[in-house]
Write an enzyme that holds these catalytic residues in place. Structure first.
Site, mmCIF file in Angstrom:
data_model
loop_
_atom_site.group_PDB
_atom_site.id
_atom_site.type_symbol
_atom_site.label_atom_id
_atom_site.label_comp_id
_atom_site.label_asym_id
_atom_site.label_seq_id
_atom_site.Cartn_x
_atom_site.Cartn_y
_atom_site.Cartn_z
ATOM 1 N N LYS B 27 -15.805 -8.194 0.955
ATOM 2 C CA LYS B 27 -15.993 -9.164 2.026
ATOM 3 C C LYS B 27 -17.369 -9.829 1.907
ATOM 4 O O LYS B 27 -17.496 -11.050 1.965
ATOM 5 C CB LYS B 27 -15.846 -8.445 3.373
ATOM 6 C CG LYS B 27 -15.656 -9.339 4.545
ATOM 7 C CD LYS B 27 -15.427 -8.528 5.839
ATOM 8 C CE LYS B 27 -14.055 -7.893 5.889
ATOM 9 N NZ LYS B 27 -13.810 -7.128 7.130
ATOM 10 N N ARG B 97 -19.126 -5.952 10.691
ATOM 11 C CA ARG B 97 -17.873 -5.546 10.039
ATOM 12 C C ARG B 97 -18.179 -4.682 8.823
ATOM 13 O O ARG B 97 -19.146 -4.910 8.120
ATOM 14 C CB ARG B 97 -17.111 -6.770 9.521
ATOM 15 C CG ARG B 97 -16.330 -7.537 10.551
ATOM 16 C CD ARG B 97 -15.434 -8.543 9.845
ATOM 17 N NE ARG B 97 -14.587 -9.245 10.800
ATOM 18 C CZ ARG B 97 -14.948 -10.362 11.436
ATOM 19 N NH1 ARG B 97 -16.136 -10.895 11.229
ATOM 20 N NH2 ARG B 97 -14.112 -10.928 12.288
ATOM 21 N N GLY B 106 -7.531 -2.511 8.182
ATOM 22 C CA GLY B 106 -7.261 -1.718 9.381
ATOM 23 C C GLY B 106 -7.948 -0.373 9.409
ATOM 24 O O GLY B 106 -7.800 0.388 10.353
ATOM 25 N N MET B 108 -11.380 0.252 8.832
ATOM 26 C CA MET B 108 -12.769 0.304 9.259
ATOM 27 C C MET B 108 -12.917 -0.418 10.602
ATOM 28 O O MET B 108 -12.272 -1.421 10.852
ATOM 29 C CB MET B 108 -13.656 -0.374 8.209
ATOM 30 C CG MET B 108 -13.398 0.110 6.775
ATOM 31 S SD MET B 108 -13.648 1.879 6.543
ATOM 32 C CE MET B 108 -15.422 1.933 6.605
ATOM 33 N N ARG B 349 -10.282 -13.394 0.238
ATOM 34 C CA ARG B 349 -10.149 -12.292 -0.719
ATOM 35 C C ARG B 349 -8.868 -12.534 -1.511
ATOM 36 O O ARG B 349 -8.009 -13.316 -1.079
ATOM 37 C CB ARG B 349 -10.085 -10.939 -0.016
ATOM 38 C CG ARG B 349 -8.990 -10.864 1.016
ATOM 39 C CD ARG B 349 -9.056 -9.558 1.788
ATOM 40 N NE ARG B 349 -8.064 -9.587 2.873
ATOM 41 C CZ ARG B 349 -7.979 -8.663 3.824
ATOM 42 N NH1 ARG B 349 -8.824 -7.660 3.837
ATOM 43 N NH2 ARG B 349 -7.055 -8.747 4.758
ATOM 44 N N HIS B 467 -0.518 -4.163 10.383
ATOM 45 C CA HIS B 467 -0.783 -2.950 9.602
ATOM 46 C C HIS B 467 0.439 -2.519 8.801
ATOM 47 O O HIS B 467 0.366 -2.261 7.602
ATOM 48 C CB HIS B 467 -1.213 -1.826 10.561
ATOM 49 C CG HIS B 467 -1.481 -0.520 9.878
ATOM 50 N ND1 HIS B 467 -0.526 0.463 9.760
ATOM 51 C CD2 HIS B 467 -2.584 -0.061 9.245
ATOM 52 C CE1 HIS B 467 -1.046 1.485 9.105
ATOM 53 N NE2 HIS B 467 -2.295 1.193 8.785
ATOM 54 N N SER B 776 6.104 13.889 -30.787
ATOM 55 C CA SER B 776 6.223 13.258 -29.476
ATOM 56 C C SER B 776 5.431 14.114 -28.499
ATOM 57 O O SER B 776 5.732 15.298 -28.327
ATOM 58 C CB SER B 776 7.689 13.169 -29.061
ATOM 59 O OG SER B 776 7.781 12.566 -27.799
ATOM 60 N N CYS B 843 6.500 11.347 -24.563
ATOM 61 C CA CYS B 843 7.707 11.348 -23.746
ATOM 62 C C CYS B 843 7.505 12.088 -22.428
ATOM 63 O O CYS B 843 8.446 12.350 -21.716
ATOM 64 C CB CYS B 843 8.880 11.930 -24.524
ATOM 65 S SG CYS B 843 8.661 13.651 -24.978
ATOM 66 N N TYR B 863 4.820 4.567 -29.905
ATOM 67 C CA TYR B 863 5.644 4.209 -28.755
ATOM 68 C C TYR B 863 5.359 5.096 -27.556
ATOM 69 O O TYR B 863 4.780 6.175 -27.705
ATOM 70 C CB TYR B 863 7.140 4.290 -29.110
ATOM 71 C CG TYR B 863 7.647 5.693 -29.370
ATOM 72 C CD1 TYR B 863 8.057 6.509 -28.315
ATOM 73 C CD2 TYR B 863 7.698 6.209 -30.660
ATOM 74 C CE1 TYR B 863 8.508 7.799 -28.556
ATOM 75 C CE2 TYR B 863 8.152 7.490 -30.904
ATOM 76 C CZ TYR B 863 8.563 8.281 -29.852
ATOM 77 O OH TYR B 863 8.993 9.563 -30.073
#
Lengths: 886, 886
Positions: B27, B97, B106, B108, B349, B467, B776, B843, B863
């Site tokens: 912020k 804030r 929601g 703080m 934001r 919220h 694997s 895996c 992979y």
């Protein structure tokens, strides 16, 4: 594999004098070496172990060209001895013996008199002028060959022999006349043909070929495999085959055979020591079937007992004894035969000895200048010290004991147990928690399992070199052999000695150092740790660089370990303390507590007990470091799991049964080894750690006030992440500071460290070391997790793994240097990189295993910690490691 | 820590434009940047997160000098705005804030109107000419300050308010006249004094100091900690504090406040999207207490609805929207206030969005030329694709369904479940296996556990930014918000909608994409995988180098995974096949078998089933490789453990109950994870391996005969020593050759490899690789053993470990790169050193976790294999990994 398949030894040359034991086997190499230094050895040749390996690699086929090579060597032998193989006037006869690089007594089959055929036997009769002798040799060959090569049961030959004895109306084998033996040979050949479908081979080379193959095959019989398993013998190529020209100890009263040790293998005393049978073959001594004359020392046999064997031979034997010790610089175990007044050496090898003998021989050889101190240190198998540390009988108790009978002191020690009559029974009853003495007429390789299980071994026949005696000494198991008064009724499971009967339910006490067998349980006492033992220990302490600590949880253990030379406690487990007396109730209250406040109340009750425990231990170790491990096992281990015990607990504590069972259920884990234990307990219940640390600190301060130095080292177990140690070290330091402030103490020497027993801790040892003053490798758990083996469950597959050689050793006995060892090395390296002065030790059971100690030395640990009883072993092994790694 | 504690933003300068988000919070940084690019931002200053860190490090003390710095900045603000803090004619008021580096909506607490005192309020009244407004602001300050800083329960203020409303005989807050609010402020100050013992502070700097401290404290409230836990937010310094001069949206109908997204956060459509309340403060929108006017798009508010706010302001807002998107190159979530016709930006934001929106925004921004393709790929949190892969309702079923009511489509998806009315109920019933829809008037941070457990969330008040909506979208949980027709009776556990009542036992279906709430269970269908999704996948496939395989045990799974883009099967578990239909009986016969022959008979029955399984899977994967893992779990997993089931099994199989129970007992293990399983089974029972290999080979040949390519890869699990693999590879090859010979097949492409899931296998990977065509990594078990954590038991301590930050993540969710990762790296390196062409994959479940995939990319795996459903996520994550690692 070397190209040379056969090594000859004899007057015309000795191929194998510089060869490798791996290739010729122990027996083959020693025959070559004895020949080379001019001793009277019957000439022969050795087929290499590599041929045996080839035989198996080719799926059971003899290597190409081997038989041609054998024939060339037989021809050479014929030339040297001026005899001919299979000859009908002066035949060459040979023995065929196995011989691997490691001695395996009684395991491999032997064939004697090979080369006798229907025609050669007449030649032997002619050449010796002794028909009876010739046919006796022939029947022995057929019997042995039939048994070993063709696997014909001995009873079939035995039956034929009985028929002959009946026919000639004699009782003893030796009373059968020559013509009876001629008939017996025909009967034996018939047995042979009936069971094999073939005639007994009349070509001596056929006999030899089949015999060589039989030796190769005997390498992999179940009993041979089993023996190697029990002994941990692995990595050999196979067995060599020794073909040696025959000499005979059974050619009359000017002949004989004996086995001897250059020093006493039981005590180590420097006296020629052995057994001798006149007019007998060597196998008769070794097999233990006939009990040799009770000749206490070899010199005895020269005098009155055997007039036909002269003093010259005795002198020659004594001189050979010295030559051999000087050559091998070690105590030798020899076999010899006297044939018509001529001495022949059949074998020499390093003599097996008891731990006590090993210590004495080493000490005396150093005194004699035969070997150096360092060599003396390496001469004693560290594990064999166990035997010296075994208890002996309390003299007063023994004076009062009823001596049932006396046998030979075959393997020292003092054992007490109930009588067991078969190997299986010994295994089962031991597994069921009983202590048993295995009682057999004689033992054979089939009995090794039972012998291994039993607390002690008792035989009614057989001498100091019988199977039972040799095997028992190898293991350091107490053994009384040849207690001939004992009548064993295996079926009814009882023994009778001079009218007195004892059953499988009766206890006996056997003294392997004196040979006495006593009725009932005789009290034992701890060993003396002085004399040669102390000398060896002083050498060990001189050469070792590793410190030796002990694992001890009580002042008594701590005290004993100090006496054994421990330089501190490397692992003091605190959980054992939780079980004693009323404490368990407080522990259970802590576990059942609803909240932290209740837990703290219960812990407050435990505090004074724990503090007193530590005061006792610190006092016993006065000034030596004591590593205290904080609570390790999961909490459910402190609760009863059986319904009845749970009811009792509920009643005792005044809570409902439901409360107990529901907590037990809640704490149940699928894999407790990997569960909520170790430092994880301290993370969730910091108050447990706080109580334990407080107890340690208060105890240290209490000692300080009594002028007793205390050096506690607080060890946080089961750390897997540096963050855990950071948190708990902080909590520990806070508690230490708090107690110090309370007591107004300013200085206190307390280290804080951790066990490295989780693979991740080793992998991240650099991070962990930031918060550790010391590491102690917990190789039991580290092995479990690195292998993924639960020690409690491994028996479902470990035997298969060892049998199939998937594992070289049980990794819980001997540290797996390849895998687990990498983590240890990594832990040491990363740990010291991050913190140079980090103290590093090991407290798993491997800390008492000589080969693991060697590894610990090589990776640069500061200390090993083992059970009190193994401290001397560790001291010696550490010295051997230092010497071996130069 | 930087020395600079405070960063100013305003016309007179902007200290923080180049600063770090870690330091200023999201912020604070955005306020600085918006100021810097010339947007209308009320000036103010940001206290760094480092100050918050210091605050906690010093045990709850503000850093030295901070308040002096604050005063200097307030003075600067006074200068810029020509107002004075606490002034009785033109007072400066500020909001305070919180704002951490990661957005925590929601979580703080915020304080508005700070600076008002008894004298300043008169000043505000004077300056605004609006006494009612001034005292309304004052009573709000006392209420918020009392609640946030002093923790006074809201109800006490509420009660005082009710008394005033009663006195003035009005219903609504907004109808209370100015004199009522003056009285109310006195009543509030009395409440404050009663509960704190102190007067409400009349020094504005005291207010500010206490408020700053309250923000710092709010960082570590239970609910904040819990939110970070749920969101996996770790490693932050703390929260920053933003003090910003106040502007008011509640100064009449020419004022208002709104929140908006630059694009639609639910669908991604490029339309300005938001909610606006006229004459209201920002908190009214965000808190969801009042449902905002149903303004579908921001443009709507310019026309008829709000005539007092001109079109210029609307134009200005649209232009700012474009400026922000151009500046941040991403969709923005903004807050603004209009005070008497003047627009102020309070916050911007990066906008949270659904997975679908993320995909669409990425695709369209690439098309618009705003970002590059690669950036587009990195813009979609891979895990958020889950939402696109969620089922939607089947249109036909939906047409037939009874629509109960309609709310806002707050978070897309289709969820079905029974109604639950509290968070605890949702948690419990879900744990018990039910699917529930959590139904609340509104949600608050206390509800997050229940929201996380529930299949879907339904609220009766609150908008798209309430919220419930924000949290649900973050998790990809289906949510319908603000369904205002629903009357909830929490106590009686029922809802009423227009006379219709549903209870906790009734099922509803909620459509998060349309906002519909339907009665009963409506059938769902699989998602469409075309359009933007396909575009993103095509980009992913362009940039990734890792191949993506799937874990699939059935033809159906295999087929689905292919559709999701799987390039093979990386793990086909065979044990699941053992449970289907009648097979379990054959499996149990095999387990109960007395000897190998009996076992083979039972296995022969299984063979055709297994072969058919493999034919099905090979056919589904036509030509792609299929890695089949041989039997892995311990045998006892196939036997029932409950008495009744054991009786049934015995009866069914015609054996005695004792036979069953004794086998179960015999197979019992203390730590089955580390027991007789995996390849250890094949060592003891080679016939199991033989049957499975035969089934695989016969299936491959059967496919070949039907011209279907099959590429089986046989995977031997739980190898810890190369010797195991050597033995079992030999056995496997022998079986392959045997079947090939039987079938007369010459060529067949079958690889043989192993899982690396035991630490020792990784440590000795060079030796293991000698016998492996592929590795694997089974990172589930590898994690268990490397950490010493039993996954089944970890919940007894894992929550504590995460809370105390001993672990950064659940290591079973996200691969532990520090520890386990070392073993993976080592395994890859050693394995490839020994065998260059070794194929290496993973895996474990980590194969579907984006951050773990990044690791797999970096260590050079070939992979990853994951569940079918996660294949698209893995494809995207693999591309992101390739881009991130250049």
């Amino acid at each position: 594999m070397s190209d040379k398949m056969i090594y000859y030894f004899g007057k015309s040359g000795c191929d194998g004098k510089g060869a490798d034991k791996q290739l010729l086997g122990g027996k083959g190499l020693n025959l070559a070496q004895m020949t080379d230094i001019g001793l009277p050895v019957p000439p022969g040749f050795t087929i290499t172990t590599a041929c045996c390996d080839q035989y198996y690699k080719q799926g059971g086929k003899l290597p190409v060209g081997l038989i041609e090579e054998v024939k060339l060597n037989v021809t050479r032998l014929e030339g040297e001895l001026d005899k001919k193989f299979g000859d009908d006037s002066n035949p060459l006869l040979v023995s065929v013996r196995s011989g691997a690089a490691v001695s395996m007594p009684g395991m491999m089959d032997t064939i004697l008199n090979l080369g006798l055929t229907d025609s050669a036997v007449t030649g032997l009769a002619k050449a010796t002028g002794n028909q009876r002798f010739a046919y006796d040799a022939y029947r022995r060959l057929i019997n042995m060959f039939g048994g070993v090569v063709m696997e014909i049961e001995h009873e079939h030959f035995e039956k034929a022999f009985s028929a002959i004895k009946e026919k000639f109306k004699v009782e003893l084998d030796t009373d059968v006349p020559a013509e009876g033996l001629v008939e017996l040979c025909d009967a034996y050949k018939a047995v042979y043909q009936k069971h094999t479908g073939d005639e007994f081979p009349q070509d001596p080379y056929s006999q030899l070929t089949l015999a060589v193959e039989a030796v190769f095959k005997s390498w992999n019989t179940t009993r041979a495999i089993r023996y190697r398993e029990v002994e941990g013998i692995r990595g050999l190529l196979g067995t060599a085959v020794n073909c040696q020209s025959m000499v005979y100890g059974n050619m009359g009263n000017d002949s004989g055979t004996g086995v001897a040790f250059t020093r006493n293998p039981s005590t180590g005393e420097n006296k020629f020591y052995g057994e001798f049978l006149v007019n007998a073959q060597g196998e008769d001594v070794v097999a233990g079937i006939r009990t040799p004359q009770p000749v206490e020392e070899m010199p005895g046999w020269t005098t009155d007992a055997f007039p036909q064997i002269g003093a010259d031979v005795h002198k020659q034997l004594l001189s050979i004894k010295d030559i051999l010790e000087n050559h091998y610089k070690d105590m030798q175990d020899i076999e010899f035969t006297i044939e018509r007044g001529n001495l022949y050496m059949l074998q020499t090898r390093t003599g097996k000895r008891t731990g006590a003998a090993a210590v004495r021989v080493a000490c005396e050889m150093v005194q004699e200048g035969l070997i150096e101190e360092k060599t003396g240190v390496t001469r004693i198998p560290a594990n064999d010290l166990t035997q010296l540390l075994l208890p002996s009988f309390d003299p007063k108790a023994k004076d009062a004991a009823e001596v049932l009978t006396q046998g030979l002191p075959a393997s020292p020690g003092a054992s007490v147990g109930k009588l067991a009559f078969t190997a299986d029974e010994a295994v089962e009853r031991t597994a069921a928690g009983e202590k048993v003495i295995l009682c057999r007429k004689e033992t054979s390789p089939e009995d090794v399992d039972g012998m291994h299980s039993a607390a002690g071994i008792l035989t009614s026949t057989g001498g100091m070199t019988s199977h039972a005696a040799v095997v028992a000494r190898g293991w350091g198991r107490c053994c009384v052999a040849g207690a001939g008064e004992i009548q064993i009724d295996e079926e009814k499971r009882k023994i009778t000695v001079a009218g007195k009967t004892l059953t499988h339910d009766d206890t006996v006490s056997i003294d392997g150092t004196t040979g006495e067998v006593m009725v009932g349980e005789v009290a034992t006492q701890s060993p003396e740790l002085s004399g040669d033992f102390a000398t060896v220990m002083s050498w060990a302490d001189k050469y070792r660089t590793l410190k030796i600590r002990t694992n001890a949880d009580s002042p008594e253990d701590a005290q004993r370990a100090r006496e054994f030379g421990a330089q501190g406690i490397g692992l003091c487990r605190t959980e054992h303390m939780f079980f004693e007396g009323d404490r368990i109730t407080a522990v259970r209250e802590m576990i059942l507590a609803k909240d932290e406040a209740d837990r703290r109340t219960a812990l407050d009750q435990l505090l004074p007990f724990q503090r007193d425990d530590f005061v006792g231990i610190f006092t016993a170790m006065k000034g030596l470091p004591v590593t205290v491990r904080l609570l390790d096992p999961p909490l459910h281990e402190f609760l009863p799991h059986e319904g009845k015990a749970q009811e009792e607990m509920a009643a005792h504590m005044g809570v409902s049964l439901e409360e107990v069972t529901s907590r037990v259920e809640q704490l149940h884990e699928s894999n407790p080894m990997l569960g909520h234990r170790g430092c994880r307990l301290s993370v969730t219940y910091p108050e447990i750690l706080e109580m334990q640390v407080r107890a340690i600190v208060e105890a240290a301060i209490a000692c300080q006030e009594k002028d007793i130095e205390a050096h506690p080292e607080i060890m946080i177990p089961l750390v897997g992440a540096a963050t855990e140690l950071k948190l708990l070290r902080g909590l520990t330091e806070k508690t230490i500071d708090l107690v110090k402030a309370e007591k107004g103490v300013e200085s206190l020497d307390i280290l804080i460290g951790t066990m490295i027993e989780i693979p991740r801790a080793a992998l991240t040892a650099d991070q962990v070391a930031e918060f550790a003053d010391f590491f102690s490798f917990g190789t039991n758990d580290l092995t479990q997790m690195t292998f993924g083996y639960s020690r409690d469950d491994i028996n479902s597959f470990l035997p298969d793994y060892l049998k199939k050689e998937l594992l070289a050793d049980d990794p819980f006995q001997t540290l797996d240097q390849t895998g687990v060892g990498q983590l240890v090395k990594m832990g040491v390296k990363k740990g010291r990189n991050a913190r140079k002065e980090l103290k590093v030790g090991i407290c798993g059971e491997h800390g008492g295993d000589p080969s693991s100690i060697d590894f610990c030395h090589r990776v640069g640990l500061d200390y090993v910690s083992c059970s009190p009883f193994r401290v001397p072993i560790a001291r010696l092994a550490a010295a051997q490691a230092a010497i071996a790694n130069g």
